[in-house]
Design a protein around this motif. Sequence first.
Motif, PDB file in Angstrom:
ATOM      1  N   THR A 241       0.947  -1.530   0.035  1.00  0.00           N
ATOM      2  CA  THR A 241      -0.116  -0.003  -0.046  1.00  0.00           C
ATOM      3  C   THR A 241       0.827   0.956   0.232  1.00  0.00           C
ATOM      4  N   VAL A 242       0.464   2.253  -0.870  1.00  0.00           N
ATOM      5  CA  VAL A 242       1.040   3.349  -1.386  1.00  0.00           C
ATOM      6  C   VAL A 242      -0.130   4.664  -0.279  1.00  0.00           C
ATOM      7  N   ILE A 243       0.775   5.099   0.407  1.00  0.00           N
ATOM      8  CA  ILE A 243       0.239   6.765   1.493  1.00  0.00           C
ATOM      9  C   ILE A 243       0.634   7.662   1.553  1.00  0.00           C
ATOM     10  N   GLU A 244       0.107   8.602   1.114  1.00  0.00           N
ATOM     11  CA  GLU A 244       0.964  10.145   1.297  1.00  0.00           C
ATOM     12  C   GLU A 244      -0.830  11.190   1.866  1.00  0.00           C
ATOM     13  N   ALA A 245       0.237  12.531   2.064  1.00  0.00           N
ATOM     14  CA  ALA A 245      -0.397  13.369   2.512  1.00  0.00           C
ATOM     15  C   ALA A 245      -0.433  14.280   1.222  1.00  0.00           C
ATOM     16  N   THR A 246      -2.096  14.789   0.912  1.00  0.00           N
ATOM     17  CA  THR A 246      -1.632  15.800  -0.579  1.00  0.00           C
ATOM     18  C   THR A 246      -2.941  16.595  -0.112  1.00  0.00           C
ATOM     19  N   SER A 247      -2.521  17.451  -0.756  1.00  0.00           N
ATOM     20  CA  SER A 247      -3.315  18.746  -1.606  1.00  0.00           C
ATOM     21  C   SER A 247      -4.778  18.419  -2.327  1.00  0.00           C
ATOM     22  N   GLY A 248      -4.418  17.121  -3.088  1.00  0.00           N
ATOM     23  CA  GLY A 248      -5.513  16.903  -4.165  1.00  0.00           C
ATOM     24  C   GLY A 248      -4.517  16.562  -5.376  1.00  0.00           C
TER      25      GLY A 248
ATOM     26  N   THR B 175      -4.322  11.217   2.574  1.00  0.00           N
ATOM     27  CA  THR B 175      -4.828  11.724   3.667  1.00  0.00           C
ATOM     28  C   THR B 175      -4.996  13.333   3.093  1.00  0.00           C
ATOM     29  N   MET B 176      -5.961  14.286   2.751  1.00  0.00           N
ATOM     30  CA  MET B 176      -6.749  15.043   2.837  1.00  0.00           C
ATOM     31  C   MET B 176      -6.980  16.432   3.806  1.00  0.00           C
TER      32      MET B 176
ATOM     33  N   LYS C  49      -0.513  12.665   9.982  1.00  0.00           N
ATOM     34  CA  LYS C  49      -1.241  11.274   9.946  1.00  0.00           C
ATOM     35  C   LYS C  49      -0.977  10.969   8.960  1.00  0.00           C
ATOM     36  N   ALA C  50      -0.290  10.643   8.482  1.00  0.00           N
ATOM     37  CA  ALA C  50      -0.270  10.081   6.527  1.00  0.00           C
ATOM     38  C   ALA C  50       0.818   9.302   8.111  1.00  0.00           C
ATOM     39  N   VAL C  51       2.158  10.229   8.107  1.00  0.00           N
ATOM     40  CA  VAL C  51       3.382   9.479   9.005  1.00  0.00           C
ATOM     41  C   VAL C  51       2.704   8.279   9.726  1.00  0.00           C
ATOM     42  N   GLU C  52       1.869   8.986  10.586  1.00  0.00           N
ATOM     43  CA  GLU C  52       1.273   7.715  11.746  1.00  0.00           C
ATOM     44  C   GLU C  52       0.567   6.265  10.998  1.00  0.00           C
TER      45      GLU C  52
ATOM     46  N   PHE D 230       4.025   3.115   1.905  1.00  0.00           N
ATOM     47  CA  PHE D 230       5.927   3.375   1.962  1.00  0.00           C
ATOM     48  C   PHE D 230       4.956   4.428   1.847  1.00  0.00           C
ATOM     49  N   LEU D 231       5.358   5.599   2.789  1.00  0.00           N
ATOM     50  CA  LEU D 231       5.150   6.701   2.623  1.00  0.00           C
ATOM     51  C   LEU D 231       5.715   7.431   1.743  1.00  0.00           C
ATOM     52  N   CYS D 232       5.446   8.559   0.328  1.00  0.00           N
ATOM     53  CA  CYS D 232       5.391   8.971  -0.588  1.00  0.00           C
ATOM     54  C   CYS D 232       6.828  10.109   0.325  1.00  0.00           C
ATOM     55  N   ARG D 233       6.180  10.328   1.173  1.00  0.00           N
ATOM     56  CA  ARG D 233       6.854  12.000   1.564  1.00  0.00           C
ATOM     57  C   ARG D 233       7.679  13.267   0.410  1.00  0.00           C
TER      58      ARG D 233
END
Length: 348
Positions: A66-73, A93-94, A128-131, A139-142
Motif C-alpha cells: 500500500t502507498v500512502i501520501e498527504a496531499t492537497s489533491g 490524507t487530505m 496523520k499520513a506518517v502515523e 510506503f510513504l511518498c514524502r
Amino acid sequence: MANRYNNILETIGGTPVVKLGKLAPEGVNLYAKIEAFNPMGSVKDRLALGIIEAAEKSGDLKPGQTVIEATSGNTGIGLAMVCAQKGYPLVVTMAASFSIERRKMMRFLGAKVIITPAPKKGSGMLAKAVELADKHGWFLCRQFENEANADFHSRTTAREILDDFADEKLDYWVTGYGTGGTLKGVSRVLKKESPDTKVVVCEPANAALLASGTEQESDAQGNPVSHPAFQPHPMQGWTPDFISKLTADSVDSGLIDQKLTVAGDDAMRCSKALAQQEGIFVGISAGGTLAAALEVAKNAPKGSNILCMLPDTGERYLSTPLFGDVSVDMNEAELEISHSTPNFHFEG
Ligand code: PMP
C-alpha cells in the motif's frame, strides 16, 4: 514521433509552451507551460510517477504494498492514476479545506481518502499520513522531501523547457512552490545550462513564508511545525503552512533570483483572464503564477522572454471561490437572450 503509447503513464510530461499574445504587455514575450495537458490534468502526475518508479527501483516499495501520501489533491490524483495502472492500493490524507472534486476523483480512481480537520492544515494531514504509514507498514511518498520529486523535474520539465527555448533566450522562469519539487528540479538545471535565466518564485501575499525570512522549525520527531507567517489562501497547491525541505534546499543553494507575492484576488482574476482572453482553462495557482509573471514583465527589458508555469486545470475548482460568480441559473443577459424570440419561453 509516433503518438501510440503502451500505457497511460507514458503520456506524462511533454506539455506544451504557449505564447500569451493577448495578456502580455507590449514588447515582452510571455509564455506559459500548460501542465493541465498531463493525463490527470496537473504537474503532479510527474512527481507521482517519479516517486513510485524510484521506490520500485530502490526496493522501498514492494509489489502490492500500500502507498500512502498527504496531499492537497493533485499529487493524490496523480498517485491514484499511477497506483491504479501499476496495481498498488493507495491511501491519501487530505485536509477538509481542499476542493471536493479532488476527493471524488481519487475515490473514483480506486484510492481511499482520509479527511483531516481543516484547522490542522497541511502539517496535520502530513502527521496523520506518517502515523498511518508507521502503524501499517505502508510506503510513504514524502513528496515534500523526496529527492525523486525534484529529480523527475530535472529529467523531464527542465529538459522540455531547455528544448523549447533552444533557439531563443529565456530571460525569466516564474513558478510558485508547494513541495518545491518543480522549483528545485527545474532551477538547478537552468542555473547550469541556461545561467542567464532568472528564477522568479512567487508565494501568497498572506502566506509569504520565504519573504518573511523566518526559518522553518520542526518538532521532536523532525516533522515541520506550522509556520508563523502562514494564513489560509485560495491558491490550492501553493505554499502549505511550512517550508518543505525541497523548497528550503532551493533557497539555501541560491537558486532563487527574485521573490514576489501575489494576492488571492489577483490570482483568481488572472485565472479568469487566461480563460476568457487566451482560451486557456487553468486553476488558481496558475493565475497566481501569471500575476507574478505580469509583474516581472512590467520591469523587464524590451524583447524579454518570460515563461510561467501553469500547474493544473481549472476543472478542479468548480466548487471553489474561482467559480463564485458563475451561476447555475440564467443571469440577466441570458434571460434577455432567451426572451428575445416570440415563441419559445422556457423559464416558467
Ligand atoms: N499548483 C498546484 C495546483 C499544485 O497542486 C502544486 C503542487 N502541490 C503546485 C502548484 C506546486 O508544485 P510543487 O509541489 O512542485 O512545488
